[in-house]
Design a protein around this motif. Structure first.
Motif, short mmCIF file in Angstrom:
data_model
loop_
_atom_site.label_atom_id
_atom_site.label_comp_id
_atom_site.label_asym_id
_atom_site.label_seq_id
_atom_site.Cartn_x
_atom_site.Cartn_y
_atom_site.Cartn_z
N SER A 59 41.14 40.60 3.71
CA SER A 59 40.43 41.41 2.70
C SER A 59 41.38 42.44 2.11
O SER A 59 42.32 42.90 2.77
CB SER A 59 39.22 42.11 3.32
OG SER A 59 39.64 43.12 4.22
N LEU A 60 41.11 42.80 0.86
CA LEU A 60 41.93 43.79 0.18
C LEU A 60 41.84 45.15 0.86
O LEU A 60 42.82 45.89 0.93
CB LEU A 60 41.48 43.90 -1.29
CG LEU A 60 42.17 44.96 -2.15
CD1 LEU A 60 43.66 44.70 -2.24
CD2 LEU A 60 41.54 45.00 -3.53
N GLY A 61 40.68 45.49 1.41
CA GLY A 61 40.49 46.78 2.03
C GLY A 61 41.47 47.07 3.15
O GLY A 61 41.83 48.22 3.39
N GLU A 62 41.94 46.01 3.82
CA GLU A 62 42.88 46.18 4.92
C GLU A 62 44.26 46.61 4.44
O GLU A 62 45.07 47.14 5.23
CB GLU A 62 43.01 44.88 5.72
CG GLU A 62 41.72 44.41 6.35
CD GLU A 62 41.86 43.03 6.97
OE1 GLU A 62 42.68 42.89 7.90
OE2 GLU A 62 41.17 42.09 6.51
N LEU A 63 44.56 46.40 3.15
CA LEU A 63 45.90 46.68 2.63
C LEU A 63 45.88 47.66 1.47
O LEU A 63 46.90 47.90 0.84
CB LEU A 63 46.54 45.37 2.15
CG LEU A 63 46.68 44.26 3.19
CD1 LEU A 63 47.19 42.98 2.53
CD2 LEU A 63 47.61 44.67 4.32
N ALA A 64 44.73 48.25 1.18
CA ALA A 64 44.56 49.04 -0.03
C ALA A 64 45.39 50.33 -0.04
O ALA A 64 45.56 50.94 -1.09
CB ALA A 64 43.08 49.39 -0.22
N ASP A 65 45.92 50.76 1.10
CA ASP A 65 46.70 51.99 1.15
C ASP A 65 48.17 51.77 0.79
O ASP A 65 48.94 52.71 0.74
CB ASP A 65 46.60 52.62 2.53
CG ASP A 65 47.17 51.73 3.63
OD1 ASP A 65 47.28 50.50 3.39
OD2 ASP A 65 47.50 52.25 4.71
N THR A 74 42.65 34.11 -6.87
CA THR A 74 41.62 33.36 -6.14
C THR A 74 41.02 32.29 -7.05
O THR A 74 41.35 32.19 -8.23
CB THR A 74 40.51 34.32 -5.67
OG1 THR A 74 39.97 35.01 -6.81
CG2 THR A 74 41.06 35.35 -4.69
N VAL A 75 40.13 31.47 -6.50
CA VAL A 75 39.43 30.48 -7.32
C VAL A 75 38.50 31.23 -8.28
O VAL A 75 38.05 32.34 -7.99
CB VAL A 75 38.63 29.50 -6.43
CG1 VAL A 75 39.57 28.65 -5.60
CG2 VAL A 75 37.65 30.24 -5.54
N LYS A 81 34.11 39.12 -7.74
CA LYS A 81 34.05 39.92 -6.51
C LYS A 81 35.39 40.59 -6.23
O LYS A 81 35.47 41.80 -5.96
CB LYS A 81 33.65 39.05 -5.32
CG LYS A 81 33.51 39.83 -4.01
CD LYS A 81 33.08 38.91 -2.88
CE LYS A 81 32.80 39.70 -1.59
NZ LYS A 81 33.97 40.47 -1.13
N VAL A 82 36.47 39.81 -6.28
CA VAL A 82 37.79 40.34 -5.93
C VAL A 82 38.26 41.38 -6.95
O VAL A 82 38.71 42.47 -6.59
CB VAL A 82 38.81 39.19 -5.83
CG1 VAL A 82 40.23 39.73 -5.69
CG2 VAL A 82 38.47 38.28 -4.65
N MET A 109 32.58 42.49 -15.14
CA MET A 109 33.95 42.86 -14.79
C MET A 109 34.53 43.85 -15.78
O MET A 109 35.24 44.79 -15.42
CB MET A 109 34.81 41.60 -14.70
CG MET A 109 34.39 40.63 -13.61
SD MET A 109 35.18 39.00 -13.72
CE MET A 109 36.87 39.40 -13.20
N VAL A 110 34.22 43.66 -17.06
CA VAL A 110 34.65 44.61 -18.09
C VAL A 110 34.03 45.99 -17.81
O VAL A 110 34.70 47.02 -17.94
CB VAL A 110 34.25 44.10 -19.49
CG1 VAL A 110 34.43 45.20 -20.54
CG2 VAL A 110 35.08 42.88 -19.86
#
Length: 363
Positions: A59-65, A74-75, A81-82, A109-110
């Motif tokens: 997940s992005l949250g694990e690397l967001a810092d 992604t597909v 979502k992403v 998304m916009v």
């Protein structure tokens, strides 16, 4: 020299690997994390491209810092979502095409981009071919275009989901040509009439061929004729293009330098730019836009129009009648307002005075 932009890439599949290679070749960026639902796939992809020291996560949250911006590879079903998650974390996003599977999702998304104040850009790689850019420049010299055509004939055996889609050519491929037509013409589409079909010998379940004609606001007609089950004498993946204008005609085979002949019979010499191509070009423009706070050519607001061209073509082939692009966008806006659950995004959508003006279809 500014510090390299720290990137986290989400998606480590086939296209994700292409992006990893592109990132490794650009000195203005550095990969600081790779996200994929399958950790083993992420680790293998990172290691294969010289990123053995780069952390991977699900997940992005694990690397967001450890990130300045996100590349969403992604597909398509996962793009909303992403990308929305990244934007609401305050991170600009470069998203692979298509922006979303539907115009309704793209509008949400916009809205996320507006709420966050961060850039959402779509990687429309066909805008970054040197020979294509030369073709665009020559069209500008010829004046207003009366007719622009693109023939696209290929015979790929993909296997997998594409061969099971209802409209594989229109939904998975044609956005490249439709989006490029907007750039080449320099105007916006008004309506489309489209017929899709499946030749008897097709190995696709759905309609692998289509013919469409778009009417643009400046009067130009853009015709697209294509097939994904056309073995022999195949065109470029970019298609084969021809433009007719008052001052002459230009043609481009999709790969080589374009050819232009003026009404006088004079052949115009071609000068090819030295710009980076395909997704490398997308990445360069994205980095420059983030650093300078400028608006790139495939910023999400305007890219909604390209996605709406696809959705309108599919609707036309279903109804058997011409479909207005504005109608597709306004219908999608009503659906977005009725279905978006995030209160912040909903408020942003409801604050728009006119969705057509927001995406740039009307001045």
């Amino acid at each position: 020299m500014p510090e390299p932009l720290r990137l986290v890439q989400v998606g480590a599949g086939g296209m994700g690997r292409a992006w990893l290679q592109t990132i490794s070749e650009n000195p203005d960026v550095v990969l600081t994390g790779l996200v994929d639902l399958d950790l083993d796939v992420a680790r293998a992809a990172a290691d294969e491209h010289g990123y053995s020291a780069v952390p991977v996560a699900t997940s992005l949250g694990e690397l967001a810092d450890r990130v300045d911006a996100v590349i969403d590879v992604t597909v398509p079903v996962a793009h909303p979502k992403v990308s929305v998650d990244a934007l609401l974390r305050g991170l600009p996003v470069l998203c692979e095409k298509p922006l979303a599977e539907t115009v309704r999702e793209a509008l949400a998304m916009v809205a996320a981009s507006e709420v966050s104040g961060k850039l959402l850009m779509v990687s429309q790689s066909r805008r970054y071919f040197r020979t294509g850019s030369a073709f665009a420049g020559q069209l500008a010299e010829l004046g207003t275009i009366g007719a622009l055509s693109c023939e696209f004939y290929k015979a790929p055996h993909f296997g997998g989901f594409r061969e099971q889609m209802a409209e594989p050519l229109l939904v998975d491929m044609a956005i490249h040509q439709f989006d490029l037509a907007r750039k080449l013409i320099g105007s916006e589409p008004v309506s489309v009439y489209c017929e899709s079909y499946n030749p008897a010998w097709s190995w696709f379940d759905g309609n692998a061929a289509a013919s469409a004609i778009f009417r643009f606001a400046d009067g130009t007609r853009f015709s697209f004729d294509g097939s994904w089950c056309a073995p022999g004498l195949e065109t470029s993946w970019n298609g084969r293009w021809r433009a007719s204008a008052a001052n002459g005609t230009a043609s481009w085979d999709g790969d080589n330098a374009p050819v232009v002949e003026l009404a006088s019979g004079e052949v115009v010499p071609v000068v090819l730019p030295e710009d980076p191509e395909q997704i490398a070009g997308s990445l360069v423009e994205f980095v420059n836009a983030v650093r300078s706070s400028t608006v790139p050519q495939s910023e999400a607001h305007t890219n909604v129009i390209s996605l709406a061209m696809v959705e309108a073509a599919v609707r036309s082939t279903t109804l058997g009648t011409p479909v207005r692009i504005a109608e597709v966008i306004t219908d999608a806006y009503a659906e977005a307002v009725a279905t978006v659950e995030d209160s912040t995004l909903l408020a942003a959508l409801q604050a728009w005075p006119d969705v057509l003006k927001v995406v740039g279809l009307e001045p």
